[in-house]
Motif scaffolding. Structure first.
Motif, PDB file in Angstrom:
ATOM      1  N   SER A  31      -8.761 -26.327  -8.695  1.00 38.92           N
ATOM      2  CA  SER A  31      -9.871 -26.294  -7.737  1.00 38.92           C
ATOM      3  C   SER A  31     -10.502 -24.911  -7.692  1.00 38.92           C
ATOM      4  N   GLN A  74     -12.226 -32.615  -3.282  1.00 39.78           N
ATOM      5  CA  GLN A  74     -10.896 -33.223  -3.280  1.00 39.78           C
ATOM      6  C   GLN A  74     -10.697 -34.117  -2.053  1.00 39.78           C
ATOM      7  N   ASP A  97     -13.394 -33.326  -8.201  1.00 37.33           N
ATOM      8  CA  ASP A  97     -12.090 -32.725  -7.924  1.00 37.33           C
ATOM      9  C   ASP A  97     -11.129 -33.818  -7.455  1.00 37.33           C
ATOM     10  N   GLU A  98     -10.220 -34.192  -8.319  1.00 35.62           N
ATOM     11  CA  GLU A  98      -9.224 -35.236  -8.032  1.00 35.62           C
ATOM     12  C   GLU A  98      -9.864 -36.479  -7.406  1.00 35.62           C
TER      13      GLU A  98
HETATM   14 MG   LIG Z   1      -7.119 -28.922  -6.036  1.00 38.56          MG
END
Ligand SMILES: [Mg+2]
Ligand SMILES: Nc1ncnc2c1ncn2[C@@H]1O[C@H](COP(=O)(O)OP(=O)(O)O)[C@@H](O)[C@H]1O
Lengths: 257, 270
Positions: free
Chosen positions: B58, B102, B180-181
Protein backbone atom coordinates in the motif's frame (compact mmCIF):
# COMPACT_ATOMS: atom_id res chain seq x y z
CA UNK A 1 21.80 15.32 36.04
CA UNK A 2 22.64 14.70 32.37
CA UNK A 3 19.42 12.77 32.06
CA UNK A 4 17.49 15.70 33.48
CA UNK A 5 19.09 18.18 31.08
CA UNK A 6 18.52 15.75 28.22
CA UNK A 7 14.89 15.54 29.19
CA UNK A 8 14.50 19.31 29.14
CA UNK A 9 16.24 19.50 25.78
CA UNK A 10 14.07 16.82 24.28
CA UNK A 11 10.88 18.37 25.60
CA UNK A 12 11.91 21.77 24.25
CA UNK A 13 12.68 20.32 20.84
CA UNK A 14 9.40 18.44 20.75
CA UNK A 15 7.54 21.61 21.73
CA UNK A 16 9.29 23.63 19.02
CA UNK A 17 8.56 20.94 16.46
CA UNK A 18 4.89 20.82 17.40
CA UNK A 19 4.67 24.62 17.28
CA UNK A 20 6.31 24.68 13.87
CA UNK A 21 3.98 22.00 12.57
CA UNK A 22 0.94 23.88 13.85
CA UNK A 23 2.21 27.14 12.33
CA UNK A 24 2.68 25.50 8.93
CA UNK A 25 -0.76 23.91 9.17
CA UNK A 26 -2.33 27.25 10.06
CA UNK A 27 -0.60 29.08 7.24
CA UNK A 28 -1.64 26.47 4.70
CA UNK A 29 -5.21 26.39 5.98
CA UNK A 30 -5.46 30.20 5.88
CA UNK A 31 -4.13 30.34 2.34
CA UNK A 32 -6.85 27.91 1.29
CA UNK A 33 -9.50 30.03 3.05
CA UNK A 34 -8.57 32.96 0.84
CA UNK A 35 -8.14 31.30 -2.55
CA UNK A 36 -10.98 29.94 -4.70
CA UNK A 37 -12.64 27.56 -5.29
CA UNK A 38 -14.88 27.94 -2.24
CA UNK A 39 -17.11 25.05 -1.29
CA UNK A 40 -20.18 27.10 -0.47
CA UNK A 41 -22.38 24.10 0.32
CA UNK A 42 -19.90 22.96 2.91
CA UNK A 43 -19.41 26.38 4.39
CA UNK A 44 -23.18 26.66 4.66
CA UNK A 45 -23.55 23.27 6.30
CA UNK A 46 -20.81 24.03 8.82
CA UNK A 47 -22.38 27.41 9.58
CA UNK A 48 -25.69 25.79 10.38
CA UNK A 49 -23.95 23.18 12.50
CA UNK A 50 -21.89 25.68 14.46
CA UNK A 51 -24.28 28.60 14.60
CA UNK A 52 -27.76 27.21 14.65
CA UNK A 53 -27.34 23.92 16.48
CA UNK A 54 -25.18 25.49 19.19
CA UNK A 55 -27.92 27.99 20.04
CA UNK A 56 -29.64 25.88 22.75
CA UNK A 57 -26.41 25.10 24.60
CA UNK A 58 -25.07 28.62 24.36
CA UNK A 59 -28.44 30.17 25.14
CA UNK A 60 -28.87 28.08 28.28
CA UNK A 61 -25.37 28.88 29.44
CA UNK A 62 -25.95 32.57 28.84
CA UNK A 63 -29.33 32.84 30.55
CA UNK A 64 -28.15 31.10 33.72
CA UNK A 65 -24.93 33.11 33.77
CA UNK A 66 -26.90 36.35 33.54
CA UNK A 67 -29.25 35.17 36.27
CA UNK A 68 -26.50 34.13 38.66
CA UNK A 69 -24.60 37.35 38.02
CA UNK A 70 -27.61 39.40 39.05
CA UNK A 71 -28.13 37.30 42.14
CA UNK A 72 -24.50 37.39 43.21
CA UNK A 73 -23.96 41.07 42.61
CA UNK A 74 -27.16 41.87 44.48
CA UNK A 75 -26.08 39.96 47.57
CA UNK A 76 -22.70 41.69 47.38
CA UNK A 77 -23.77 45.20 46.48
CA UNK A 78 -26.65 45.30 48.93
CA UNK A 79 -24.00 45.51 51.68
CA UNK A 80 -23.11 49.05 50.61
CA UNK A 81 -26.34 50.12 48.99
CA UNK A 82 -25.06 49.92 45.44
CA UNK A 83 -27.88 47.82 44.04
CA UNK A 84 -28.33 50.18 41.11
CA UNK A 85 -24.98 48.99 39.73
CA UNK A 86 -26.30 45.48 39.17
CA UNK A 87 -27.53 46.15 35.65
CA UNK A 88 -24.18 47.62 34.67
CA UNK A 89 -22.24 44.75 36.21
CA UNK A 90 -24.37 42.20 34.42
CA UNK A 91 -24.18 43.79 30.99
CA UNK A 92 -20.45 44.56 31.14
CA UNK A 93 -19.46 41.14 32.47
CA UNK A 94 -21.56 39.40 29.86
CA UNK A 95 -20.56 41.40 26.81
CA UNK A 96 -16.88 41.78 27.62
CA UNK A 97 -15.97 38.46 29.20
CA UNK A 98 -18.50 35.82 30.03
CA UNK A 99 -20.43 35.84 26.77
CA UNK A 100 -17.45 35.13 24.52
CA UNK A 101 -15.54 32.91 26.95
CA UNK A 102 -18.43 30.71 28.04
CA UNK A 103 -19.84 30.43 24.52
CA UNK A 104 -16.30 29.64 23.31
CA UNK A 105 -15.82 26.91 25.87
CA UNK A 106 -19.23 25.37 25.20
CA UNK A 107 -18.67 25.42 21.43
CA UNK A 108 -15.17 23.99 21.91
CA UNK A 109 -16.74 21.01 23.63
CA UNK A 110 -19.46 20.65 21.06
CA UNK A 111 -17.88 21.59 17.76
CA UNK A 112 -14.15 21.15 18.36
CA UNK A 113 -14.75 17.58 19.48
CA UNK A 114 -17.07 16.82 16.57
CA UNK A 115 -14.61 18.21 14.03
CA UNK A 116 -11.70 16.25 15.47
CA UNK A 117 -13.72 13.04 15.59
CA UNK A 118 -15.04 13.45 12.06
CA UNK A 119 -11.73 14.38 10.44
CA UNK A 120 -9.90 11.80 12.56
CA UNK A 121 -12.21 9.04 11.40
CA UNK A 122 -11.84 10.21 7.82
CA UNK A 123 -8.07 10.11 8.26
CA UNK A 124 -7.84 6.61 9.73
CA UNK A 125 -10.32 5.15 7.24
CA UNK A 126 -8.30 6.67 4.37
CA UNK A 127 -11.15 8.97 3.32
CA UNK A 128 -8.73 11.90 3.43
CA UNK A 129 -6.39 10.05 1.05
CA UNK A 130 -9.36 9.20 -1.15
CA UNK A 131 -10.13 12.94 -1.45
CA UNK A 132 -6.66 13.56 -2.79
CA UNK A 133 -7.02 10.83 -5.39
CA UNK A 134 -10.24 12.51 -6.55
CA UNK A 135 -8.34 15.75 -7.28
CA UNK A 136 -9.75 17.48 -4.23
CA UNK A 137 -7.52 19.22 -1.75
CA UNK A 138 -8.50 18.18 1.80
CA UNK A 139 -7.45 21.59 3.12
CA UNK A 140 -9.82 23.28 0.75
CA UNK A 141 -12.66 20.80 1.03
CA UNK A 142 -12.55 19.87 4.72
CA UNK A 143 -10.58 22.46 6.65
CA UNK A 144 -11.23 25.82 5.01
CA UNK A 145 -15.06 25.59 5.31
CA UNK A 146 -14.77 24.76 9.01
CA UNK A 147 -12.39 27.63 9.71
CA UNK A 148 -14.53 30.10 7.80
CA UNK A 149 -17.72 28.91 9.48
CA UNK A 150 -16.15 28.92 12.95
CA UNK A 151 -14.74 32.41 12.60
CA UNK A 152 -17.92 33.94 11.25
CA UNK A 153 -20.52 32.12 13.32
CA UNK A 154 -19.09 32.51 16.79
CA UNK A 155 -19.53 36.32 16.86
CA UNK A 156 -23.18 35.88 15.87
CA UNK A 157 -23.61 33.23 18.51
CA UNK A 158 -22.03 35.50 21.11
CA UNK A 159 -24.25 38.39 20.10
CA UNK A 160 -27.25 36.19 20.78
CA UNK A 161 -25.65 35.00 24.03
CA UNK A 162 -25.12 38.63 25.09
CA UNK A 163 -28.77 39.44 24.60
CA UNK A 164 -29.98 36.29 26.34
CA UNK A 165 -27.53 36.77 29.20
CA UNK A 166 -28.60 40.33 29.83
CA UNK A 167 -32.20 39.16 29.66
CA UNK A 168 -31.43 36.54 32.31
CA UNK A 169 -30.11 39.25 34.59
CA UNK A 170 -33.22 41.31 33.91
CA UNK A 171 -35.50 38.38 34.79
CA UNK A 172 -33.89 37.82 38.16
CA UNK A 173 -33.63 41.51 39.00
CA UNK A 174 -37.20 42.37 38.10
CA UNK A 175 -39.11 39.24 39.12
CA UNK A 176 -37.06 38.04 42.04
CA UNK A 177 -35.28 41.06 43.45
CA UNK A 178 -38.13 43.47 42.78
CA UNK A 179 -36.37 46.07 40.63
CA UNK A 180 -38.36 48.41 38.48
CA UNK A 181 -38.24 47.12 34.91
CA UNK A 182 -37.68 50.40 33.09
CA UNK A 183 -35.08 51.57 35.59
CA UNK A 184 -33.19 48.32 35.13
CA UNK A 185 -33.26 48.68 31.37
CA UNK A 186 -32.12 52.28 31.59
CA UNK A 187 -29.26 51.28 33.89
CA UNK A 188 -28.28 48.57 31.44
CA UNK A 189 -27.90 51.05 28.60
CA UNK A 190 -26.44 53.86 30.64
CA UNK A 191 -22.83 52.77 30.92
CA UNK A 192 -22.66 50.34 28.02
CA UNK A 193 -20.25 51.42 25.31
CA UNK A 194 -20.03 50.28 21.74
CA UNK A 195 -16.51 49.02 22.40
CA UNK A 196 -17.69 46.65 25.13
CA UNK A 197 -19.79 44.70 22.67
CA UNK A 198 -17.35 44.93 19.78
CA UNK A 199 -14.42 43.69 21.86
CA UNK A 200 -16.50 40.67 22.86
CA UNK A 201 -17.37 39.94 19.26
CA UNK A 202 -13.75 40.23 18.13
CA UNK A 203 -12.80 37.83 20.89
CA UNK A 204 -15.55 35.50 19.69
CA UNK A 205 -14.19 35.52 16.14
CA UNK A 206 -10.73 34.61 17.45
CA UNK A 207 -12.15 31.85 19.63
CA UNK A 208 -14.17 30.48 16.73
CA UNK A 209 -11.05 30.33 14.61
CA UNK A 210 -9.08 28.62 17.37
CA UNK A 211 -11.81 26.04 18.03
CA UNK A 212 -12.06 25.08 14.37
CA UNK A 213 -8.29 25.13 13.95
CA UNK A 214 -7.70 22.81 16.90
CA UNK A 215 -10.50 20.46 15.83
CA UNK A 216 -9.13 20.26 12.29
CA UNK A 217 -5.47 20.09 13.26
CA UNK A 218 -5.85 17.24 15.72
CA UNK A 219 -8.36 15.38 13.57
CA UNK A 220 -6.36 15.76 10.36
CA UNK A 221 -3.17 14.53 12.03
CA UNK A 222 -4.67 11.67 14.02
CA UNK A 223 -3.21 8.22 13.52
CA UNK A 224 -3.94 4.67 14.60
CA UNK A 225 -7.52 3.47 14.79
CA UNK A 226 -10.27 4.32 17.24
CA UNK A 227 -7.79 5.11 19.99
CA UNK A 228 -6.06 7.74 17.87
CA UNK A 229 -9.37 9.39 17.07
CA UNK A 230 -10.26 9.44 20.77
CA UNK A 231 -6.95 11.07 21.62
CA UNK A 232 -7.40 13.61 18.83
CA UNK A 233 -10.84 14.55 20.18
CA UNK A 234 -9.55 15.03 23.71
CA UNK A 235 -6.57 17.05 22.52
CA UNK A 236 -8.75 19.25 20.36
CA UNK A 237 -11.08 20.17 23.22
CA UNK A 238 -8.36 20.63 25.82
CA UNK A 239 -6.06 22.68 23.60
CA UNK A 240 -8.91 24.83 22.29
CA UNK A 241 -10.15 25.52 25.82
CA UNK A 242 -6.71 26.48 27.10
CA UNK A 243 -6.01 28.64 24.07
CA UNK A 244 -9.36 30.40 24.55
CA UNK A 245 -8.47 31.30 28.14
CA UNK A 246 -4.97 32.47 27.24
CA UNK A 247 -6.15 34.42 24.19
CA UNK A 248 -8.91 35.98 26.25
CA UNK A 249 -6.34 37.40 28.65
CA UNK A 250 -4.15 38.68 25.85
CA UNK A 251 -7.05 40.27 23.95
CA UNK A 252 -8.42 41.89 27.10
CA UNK A 253 -4.95 43.33 27.62
CA UNK A 254 -4.96 44.74 24.10
CA UNK A 255 -8.48 46.20 24.25
CA UNK A 256 -8.63 47.70 27.72
CA UNK A 257 -5.18 48.93 28.64
CA UNK B 1 11.12 -8.47 -22.73
CA UNK B 2 14.02 -9.07 -20.41
CA UNK B 3 13.73 -10.61 -17.04
CA UNK B 4 16.03 -11.19 -14.17
CA UNK B 5 15.57 -12.25 -10.62
CA UNK B 6 16.64 -9.16 -8.78
CA UNK B 7 15.94 -5.84 -10.31
CA UNK B 8 14.18 -3.66 -12.76
CA UNK B 9 12.29 -5.29 -15.50
CA UNK B 10 10.95 -3.05 -18.17
CA UNK B 11 7.68 -3.56 -19.89
CA UNK B 12 7.36 -3.16 -23.65
CA UNK B 13 10.56 -1.36 -24.61
CA UNK B 14 10.69 1.76 -26.71
CA UNK B 15 7.66 3.89 -25.82
CA UNK B 16 7.68 5.96 -22.62
CA UNK B 17 6.30 3.87 -19.79
CA UNK B 18 3.07 5.11 -18.23
CA UNK B 19 4.57 4.83 -14.77
CA UNK B 20 8.26 4.56 -14.10
CA UNK B 21 9.82 4.07 -10.66
CA UNK B 22 13.53 4.38 -10.05
CA UNK B 23 15.19 3.67 -6.75
CA UNK B 24 12.11 4.60 -4.72
CA UNK B 25 12.80 4.45 -0.99
CA UNK B 26 10.53 5.10 1.94
CA UNK B 27 11.13 4.66 5.65
CA UNK B 28 8.99 5.53 8.68
CA UNK B 29 11.45 6.51 11.36
CA UNK B 30 13.95 3.67 11.65
CA UNK B 31 11.64 1.27 9.82
CA UNK B 32 12.61 0.89 6.16
CA UNK B 33 9.54 -0.09 4.17
CA UNK B 34 10.63 0.45 0.57
CA UNK B 35 14.32 -0.03 -0.12
CA UNK B 36 14.88 0.86 -3.74
CA UNK B 37 12.00 -0.05 -6.03
CA UNK B 38 12.58 -0.03 -9.79
CA UNK B 39 9.63 -0.77 -12.02
CA UNK B 40 8.34 0.38 -15.40
CA UNK B 41 4.70 -0.09 -16.25
CA UNK B 42 3.68 0.24 -19.88
CA UNK B 43 0.55 1.97 -21.13
CA UNK B 44 -2.45 -0.36 -20.98
CA UNK B 45 -0.60 -2.98 -18.97
CA UNK B 46 -2.01 -4.66 -15.88
CA UNK B 47 0.57 -5.28 -13.18
CA UNK B 48 -0.20 -7.13 -9.98
CA UNK B 49 1.98 -6.65 -6.92
CA UNK B 50 2.01 -9.58 -4.54
CA UNK B 51 3.69 -9.89 -1.17
CA UNK B 52 3.00 -10.61 2.48
CA UNK B 53 0.99 -8.37 4.76
CA UNK B 54 2.90 -5.31 5.93
CA UNK B 55 5.58 -5.54 3.26
CA UNK B 56 4.73 -2.06 1.99
CA UNK B 57 2.48 -2.70 -0.99
CA UNK B 58 0.00 0.00 0.00
CA UNK B 59 2.86 2.36 0.79
CA UNK B 60 4.20 1.82 -2.74
CA UNK B 61 0.87 2.81 -4.31
CA UNK B 62 0.59 5.82 -2.00
CA UNK B 63 4.06 6.95 -3.04
CA UNK B 64 3.05 6.82 -6.71
CA UNK B 65 -0.13 8.77 -5.92
CA UNK B 66 1.81 11.33 -3.91
CA UNK B 67 -0.14 10.64 -0.71
CA UNK B 68 3.24 9.73 0.80
CA UNK B 69 6.44 11.41 -0.31
CA UNK B 70 9.31 9.02 -1.03
CA UNK B 71 12.61 9.63 0.76
CA UNK B 72 14.63 8.96 -2.38
CA UNK B 73 14.23 7.93 -6.00
CA UNK B 74 12.10 9.29 -8.82
CA UNK B 75 8.58 8.56 -9.98
CA UNK B 76 7.64 9.47 -13.53
CA UNK B 77 4.13 9.51 -14.92
CA UNK B 78 4.06 9.70 -18.73
CA UNK B 79 7.73 10.61 -18.58
CA UNK B 80 7.16 13.56 -16.25
CA UNK B 81 8.84 13.62 -12.87
CA UNK B 82 6.05 13.86 -10.31
CA UNK B 83 7.99 12.73 -7.25
CA UNK B 84 7.62 16.02 -5.42
CA UNK B 85 4.71 17.57 -7.32
CA UNK B 86 2.34 19.65 -5.21
CA UNK B 87 -0.73 21.82 -5.42
CA UNK B 88 -2.30 22.28 -8.83
CA UNK B 89 0.33 20.19 -10.57
CA UNK B 90 -0.51 17.29 -8.27
CA UNK B 91 -4.25 17.81 -8.72
CA UNK B 92 -3.87 17.81 -12.49
CA UNK B 93 -1.87 14.60 -12.30
CA UNK B 94 -4.49 13.01 -10.06
CA UNK B 95 -7.13 13.44 -12.75
CA UNK B 96 -5.42 10.60 -14.61
CA UNK B 97 -5.79 8.29 -11.64
CA UNK B 98 -8.50 6.28 -9.97
CA UNK B 99 -7.99 4.28 -6.83
CA UNK B 100 -9.93 1.58 -5.03
CA UNK B 101 -8.78 1.68 -1.43
CA UNK B 102 -8.16 -1.35 0.74
CA UNK B 103 -11.09 -0.48 3.04
CA UNK B 104 -13.09 1.13 0.20
CA UNK B 105 -12.71 4.51 2.01
CA UNK B 106 -16.15 5.71 0.93
CA UNK B 107 -17.21 9.12 2.23
CA UNK B 108 -19.71 8.11 4.87
CA UNK B 109 -21.33 11.54 5.01
CA UNK B 110 -22.38 11.35 1.37
CA UNK B 111 -24.91 9.04 -0.30
CA UNK B 112 -23.61 6.38 -2.64
CA UNK B 113 -24.27 8.31 -5.83
CA UNK B 114 -22.38 11.36 -4.57
CA UNK B 115 -19.46 9.13 -3.68
CA UNK B 116 -19.39 7.79 -7.22
CA UNK B 117 -19.93 11.22 -8.75
CA UNK B 118 -17.39 12.93 -6.51
CA UNK B 119 -14.61 13.08 -9.09
CA UNK B 120 -17.08 14.26 -11.73
CA UNK B 121 -18.49 17.07 -9.60
CA UNK B 122 -15.30 18.23 -7.88
CA UNK B 123 -12.69 17.31 -10.47
CA UNK B 124 -14.54 17.81 -13.75
CA UNK B 125 -17.07 20.45 -12.61
CA UNK B 126 -20.01 18.50 -13.95
CA UNK B 127 -23.51 19.64 -12.90
CA UNK B 128 -25.07 17.61 -10.09
CA UNK B 129 -27.94 16.25 -12.18
CA UNK B 130 -25.72 15.09 -15.01
CA UNK B 131 -23.22 13.71 -12.52
CA UNK B 132 -25.94 11.70 -10.83
CA UNK B 133 -26.97 10.17 -14.15
CA UNK B 134 -23.37 9.20 -14.86
CA UNK B 135 -23.04 7.82 -11.33
CA UNK B 136 -26.13 5.65 -11.68
CA UNK B 137 -24.85 4.38 -15.02
CA UNK B 138 -21.47 3.57 -13.48
CA UNK B 139 -23.19 1.78 -10.60
CA UNK B 140 -24.99 -0.29 -13.22
CA UNK B 141 -21.66 -1.18 -14.80
CA UNK B 142 -20.51 -2.70 -11.50
CA UNK B 143 -23.81 -4.54 -11.09
CA UNK B 144 -25.59 -2.32 -8.58
CA UNK B 145 -29.23 -1.23 -8.87
CA UNK B 146 -30.20 2.44 -9.15
CA UNK B 147 -31.93 2.07 -5.74
CA UNK B 148 -28.51 1.75 -4.12
CA UNK B 149 -27.65 5.26 -5.30
CA UNK B 150 -29.54 6.99 -2.50
CA UNK B 151 -28.35 4.75 0.32
CA UNK B 152 -25.44 5.70 2.57
CA UNK B 153 -22.22 3.64 2.57
CA UNK B 154 -22.85 2.38 6.12
CA UNK B 155 -26.01 0.66 4.87
CA UNK B 156 -24.09 -1.53 2.40
CA UNK B 157 -22.41 -4.91 2.80
CA UNK B 158 -18.64 -5.25 2.35
CA UNK B 159 -18.94 -6.56 -1.19
CA UNK B 160 -21.28 -3.75 -2.18
CA UNK B 161 -18.92 -1.18 -0.65
CA UNK B 162 -16.08 -2.60 -2.73
CA UNK B 163 -18.25 -2.29 -5.82
CA UNK B 164 -19.14 1.30 -5.00
CA UNK B 165 -15.44 1.97 -4.44
CA UNK B 166 -14.75 0.43 -7.83
CA UNK B 167 -17.46 2.58 -9.42
CA UNK B 168 -15.96 5.68 -7.80
CA UNK B 169 -12.52 4.75 -9.12
CA UNK B 170 -13.69 4.31 -12.71
CA UNK B 171 -16.37 7.03 -12.89
CA UNK B 172 -13.98 9.69 -14.18
CA UNK B 173 -12.66 7.25 -16.83
CA UNK B 174 -9.09 7.48 -15.54
CA UNK B 175 -6.03 6.44 -17.53
CA UNK B 176 -4.53 4.60 -14.58
CA UNK B 177 -6.41 2.63 -11.92
CA UNK B 178 -5.00 1.25 -8.69
CA UNK B 179 -6.70 -1.55 -6.82
CA UNK B 180 -5.58 -2.14 -3.25
CA UNK B 181 -6.62 -5.65 -2.18
CA UNK B 182 -9.92 -5.55 -4.06
CA UNK B 183 -10.98 -9.05 -3.00
CA UNK B 184 -9.69 -9.27 0.58
CA UNK B 185 -12.45 -10.06 3.04
CA UNK B 186 -14.96 -11.20 0.43
CA UNK B 187 -16.35 -14.67 -0.10
CA UNK B 188 -14.83 -16.56 -3.06
CA UNK B 189 -17.80 -15.98 -5.34
CA UNK B 190 -17.99 -12.25 -4.67
CA UNK B 191 -14.20 -12.12 -5.05
CA UNK B 192 -14.51 -13.63 -8.50
CA UNK B 193 -17.29 -11.21 -9.40
CA UNK B 194 -15.01 -8.33 -8.42
CA UNK B 195 -12.13 -9.82 -10.41
CA UNK B 196 -14.32 -10.05 -13.49
CA UNK B 197 -15.47 -6.47 -12.98
CA UNK B 198 -11.90 -5.27 -12.69
CA UNK B 199 -10.85 -7.09 -15.85
CA UNK B 200 -13.88 -5.74 -17.71
CA UNK B 201 -13.51 -2.16 -16.49
CA UNK B 202 -9.82 -2.04 -17.25
CA UNK B 203 -10.39 -3.44 -20.71
CA UNK B 204 -13.32 -1.10 -21.47
CA UNK B 205 -11.35 1.94 -20.40
CA UNK B 206 -8.11 0.75 -21.94
CA UNK B 207 -6.57 1.79 -18.65
CA UNK B 208 -3.26 0.94 -17.10
CA UNK B 209 -3.87 -1.01 -13.90
CA UNK B 210 -1.79 -1.71 -10.83
CA UNK B 211 -3.36 -4.08 -8.32
CA UNK B 212 -2.30 -5.39 -4.96
CA UNK B 213 -3.44 -8.76 -3.81
CA UNK B 214 -2.56 -11.79 -1.72
CA UNK B 215 -5.08 -13.80 -3.64
CA UNK B 216 -3.32 -15.82 -6.34
CA UNK B 217 -6.56 -16.70 -8.14
CA UNK B 218 -7.21 -13.01 -8.42
CA UNK B 219 -3.66 -12.28 -9.55
CA UNK B 220 -3.79 -14.88 -12.28
CA UNK B 221 -7.04 -13.45 -13.56
CA UNK B 222 -6.13 -9.77 -13.52
CA UNK B 223 -2.41 -9.67 -14.27
CA UNK B 224 -0.35 -9.31 -17.40
CA UNK B 225 2.71 -9.10 -15.22
CA UNK B 226 3.36 -9.94 -11.58
CA UNK B 227 5.85 -8.30 -9.25
CA UNK B 228 6.69 -9.70 -5.85
CA UNK B 229 7.60 -7.34 -3.02
CA UNK B 230 9.73 -8.71 -0.22
CA UNK B 231 11.77 -6.80 2.37
CA UNK B 232 11.41 -3.51 0.52
CA UNK B 233 12.51 -4.78 -2.87
CA UNK B 234 10.87 -6.31 -5.91
CA UNK B 235 12.49 -9.72 -5.84
CA UNK B 236 10.77 -11.08 -8.91
CA UNK B 237 9.00 -9.46 -11.83
CA UNK B 238 7.68 -11.43 -14.76
CA UNK B 239 4.72 -12.30 -16.96
CA UNK B 240 1.92 -14.07 -15.15
CA UNK B 241 2.34 -17.09 -17.42
CA UNK B 242 5.81 -17.67 -16.00
CA UNK B 243 4.92 -17.39 -12.36
CA UNK B 244 4.75 -21.14 -11.90
CA UNK B 245 8.22 -21.53 -13.37
CA UNK B 246 9.84 -18.63 -11.62
CA UNK B 247 12.66 -20.70 -10.08
CA UNK B 248 12.46 -18.26 -7.23
CA UNK B 249 11.99 -19.96 -3.86
CA UNK B 250 10.30 -16.88 -2.38
CA UNK B 251 7.74 -16.72 -5.16
CA UNK B 252 7.15 -20.45 -5.03
CA UNK B 253 6.54 -20.34 -1.32
CA UNK B 254 4.15 -17.43 -1.68
CA UNK B 255 2.05 -18.74 -4.56
CA UNK B 256 1.76 -22.12 -2.91
CA UNK B 257 0.99 -20.59 0.45
CA UNK B 258 3.44 -22.67 2.48
CA UNK B 259 4.56 -21.80 5.98
CA UNK B 260 7.99 -23.39 5.41
CA UNK B 261 10.45 -21.73 3.10
CA UNK B 262 12.81 -18.79 2.83
CA UNK B 263 10.11 -16.29 3.92
CA UNK B 264 10.00 -16.44 7.69
CA UNK B 265 6.97 -14.94 9.39
CA UNK B 266 7.85 -12.97 12.48
CA UNK B 267 6.14 -15.23 14.96
CA UNK B 268 7.83 -15.88 18.25
CA UNK B 269 7.22 -19.22 19.93
CA UNK B 270 5.71 -19.08 23.38
MG1 LIG C 1 -2.15 -2.74 2.28
N1 LIG D 1 1.66 6.46 7.64
C1 LIG D 1 2.44 5.51 8.20
N2 LIG D 1 3.20 5.79 9.27
C2 LIG D 1 4.00 4.86 9.82
N3 LIG D 1 4.13 3.61 9.37
C3 LIG D 1 3.40 3.25 8.30
C4 LIG D 1 2.51 4.19 7.66
N4 LIG D 1 1.94 3.55 6.61
C5 LIG D 1 2.42 2.29 6.61
N5 LIG D 1 3.31 2.11 7.62
C6 LIG D 1 4.04 0.88 7.90
O1 LIG D 1 4.58 0.40 6.70
C7 LIG D 1 4.47 -1.00 6.63
C8 LIG D 1 3.84 -1.40 5.33
O2 LIG D 1 2.47 -1.06 5.35
P1 LIG D 1 1.49 -1.36 4.14
O3 LIG D 1 2.05 -0.78 2.89
O4 LIG D 1 0.15 -0.89 4.54
O5 LIG D 1 1.52 -2.95 4.06
P2 LIG D 1 0.75 -3.87 3.02
O6 LIG D 1 1.82 -4.48 2.18
O7 LIG D 1 0.05 -4.91 3.84
O8 LIG D 1 -0.19 -3.00 2.25
C9 LIG D 1 3.69 -1.46 7.84
O9 LIG D 1 4.57 -2.05 8.73
C10 LIG D 1 3.11 -0.19 8.42
O10 LIG D 1 3.15 -0.27 9.80
Amino acid sequence: MIGFVNGIGRTTLAFMEATGKLAMFTALALSHCLRPPFYLRHIGRQMVDIGYYSLPVVGLTAVFTGMVLALQSYSGFARFNAESAIATVVVLSITRELGPVLAGLMVAGRIGAAMAAELGTMRVTEQVDALTTLSTNPFKYLIAPRLIAGTTMLPLLVLVADIIGVFGGYLVSVYRLGFNASTYINNTWQYLEFMDVVSGLVKAACFGFVIALMGCYHGYNSKGGAQGVGAATTNAVVSASILILVLNYLLTGIFFS
Amino acid sequence: MSMNGNGAVNGQGGATPKISLQGVKKAFGPKVVLDGIDLDIARGESVVIIGGSGTGKSVLLKCILGILEPDAGTIRIDGEDTTHARGREREAMMRKFGMLFQGAALFDSLPVWENVAFGLIQGQQLGRREAKERAVATLGAVGLNPEVADLFPAELSGGMQKRVGLARAIATRPEVIFFDEPTTGLDPIMADVINDLIVKCVRDLGATAVSITHDMASARKIADRVAMLYKGRLIWVGPVSEIDRSDNPYVEQFINGRAEGPIQMQIRAF
